[in-house]
Design an enzyme around this catalytic site. Sequence first.
Site, mmCIF file in Angstrom:
data_model
loop_
_atom_site.group_PDB
_atom_site.id
_atom_site.type_symbol
_atom_site.label_atom_id
_atom_site.label_comp_id
_atom_site.label_asym_id
_atom_site.label_seq_id
_atom_site.Cartn_x
_atom_site.Cartn_y
_atom_site.Cartn_z
ATOM 1 N N GLY A 51 0.812 -1.207 0.000
ATOM 2 C CA GLY A 51 0.000 0.000 0.000
ATOM 3 C C GLY A 51 0.843 1.253 0.000
ATOM 4 O O GLY A 51 2.045 1.214 -0.263
ATOM 5 N N ASN A 52 0.214 2.379 0.276
ATOM 6 C CA ASN A 52 0.923 3.650 0.353
ATOM 7 C C ASN A 52 0.319 4.498 1.464
ATOM 8 O O ASN A 52 -0.632 4.091 2.132
ATOM 9 C CB ASN A 52 0.893 4.380 -0.995
ATOM 10 C CG ASN A 52 -0.522 4.640 -1.472
ATOM 11 O OD1 ASN A 52 -1.267 5.388 -0.859
ATOM 12 N ND2 ASN A 52 -0.904 3.999 -2.591
ATOM 13 N N ARG A 53 0.847 5.700 1.649
ATOM 14 C CA ARG A 53 0.486 6.523 2.804
ATOM 15 C C ARG A 53 -0.676 7.488 2.548
ATOM 16 O O ARG A 53 -0.996 8.307 3.413
ATOM 17 C CB ARG A 53 1.706 7.325 3.268
ATOM 18 C CG ARG A 53 2.879 6.469 3.724
ATOM 19 C CD ARG A 53 4.051 7.354 4.150
ATOM 20 N NE ARG A 53 5.206 6.554 4.525
ATOM 21 C CZ ARG A 53 5.428 6.058 5.738
ATOM 22 N NH1 ARG A 53 4.535 6.277 6.694
ATOM 23 N NH2 ARG A 53 6.506 5.349 5.988
#
Length: 399
Positions: free
Chosen positions: A207-209
């Site tokens: 995933g990412n932030r």
Amino acid sequence: MFPRGRKLLLGVAGGISAYKSCDLLRRLQDEGFIVDVVPTAASLNFVGKSTWEALSGRKVITDLWSDVETVPHISMAKESDLIVIAPTTADLLAKLASGRADDLLTNIVLASTAPKILVPAMHSEMWLNPATVANVKLLQERGFFIITPDVGQMTGSDIGIGRYPESSRIITEINLHVMNSADLKGKKILITAGGTREPIDPIRFIGNRSSGKQGFALAMAAASRGAQVHLVSANTDLPIIEGITTTYVETAEQMASVLQIEFPHSDALIMSAAVADVRVANYSDQKIRKEGLNQVDLEKNPDILKTLSGIKKSGQIIVGFAAETSADIASLEQSGHEKLASKSLDLIYVNNVSNGAIFGSDQTQGLIIDNQKKVIKVPEISKDTLSDILLDQLVSKLG
């Protein structure tokens, strides 16, 4: 048409023409407003609370002492984009002119900074009385917009000025008064938010932030400017925005599927979501034990923006976002120009996310670059403010 996010508070004072506001409420909904009705105690003698709730589809609070834990006179004042009081009686005009706040409606008016439109309706003698004339003049000087009553038959056989205007005229006056804040009315805007997740197994993911705050801010701003908004949200914890369509997705593939269906029917796409560039090629539908988690094979996700740019029709606008890790403005600008060109975008917002900046924050800073090579440097501002700056550019490109 259906509600698109602009919130209007409809105050109803205690005149016999209060029943006409039932039709006005329906017409306001047709114009895309979410309408909260606040009737005065006197008006309930003409139209009851249950009628307003049935017509608006929303809870109606009739006094200061209900739902006190939510402080309704403050919360409703802050949430309303526009206040319309129809009918406005001579008594209510006098209260508003003197700044009184002795019921829910007058408290909301005193606490609100939103535009306020009054629709007076009363017998001719009352409308022309020097006290009423003075009150109307004072309210106009304070920024209230007064819709002059019609001439026609009153209660009984009297004829003269003071009649409640037709709903169509009130709607026209409202639209003329707020047209600058509804410059996206009639446009369908597709917006993505959040960050996609690509599963490794039922427990783990890549995933990412991205928090989705910018996409949600854009959706709220576009809806408030009259647009029909479809928000495609990936893995966010943000509350639903009332009055817009929201589709929830998890992966880049799921997001792409929704956009391929919706984009051909949209005037613009604002791609603020952070989409994973890769996905797991060897996904396991069973949890992978720690000792077996030695290698994850990756494959590229389709480039959603590039794909949609390839099917873009004349008049459609695509706005992209790019997160970079360069603090150098020249490098940031160069990267923005390259991505804008490679993906055939109309606008791009590029920012520096080094050291965790921007993601999850309420603030942002970066560059807006358009396909005419115009560059707007954005200092540190709120994501809400950026949303309106970007939408101003979008409106310009939509013509």
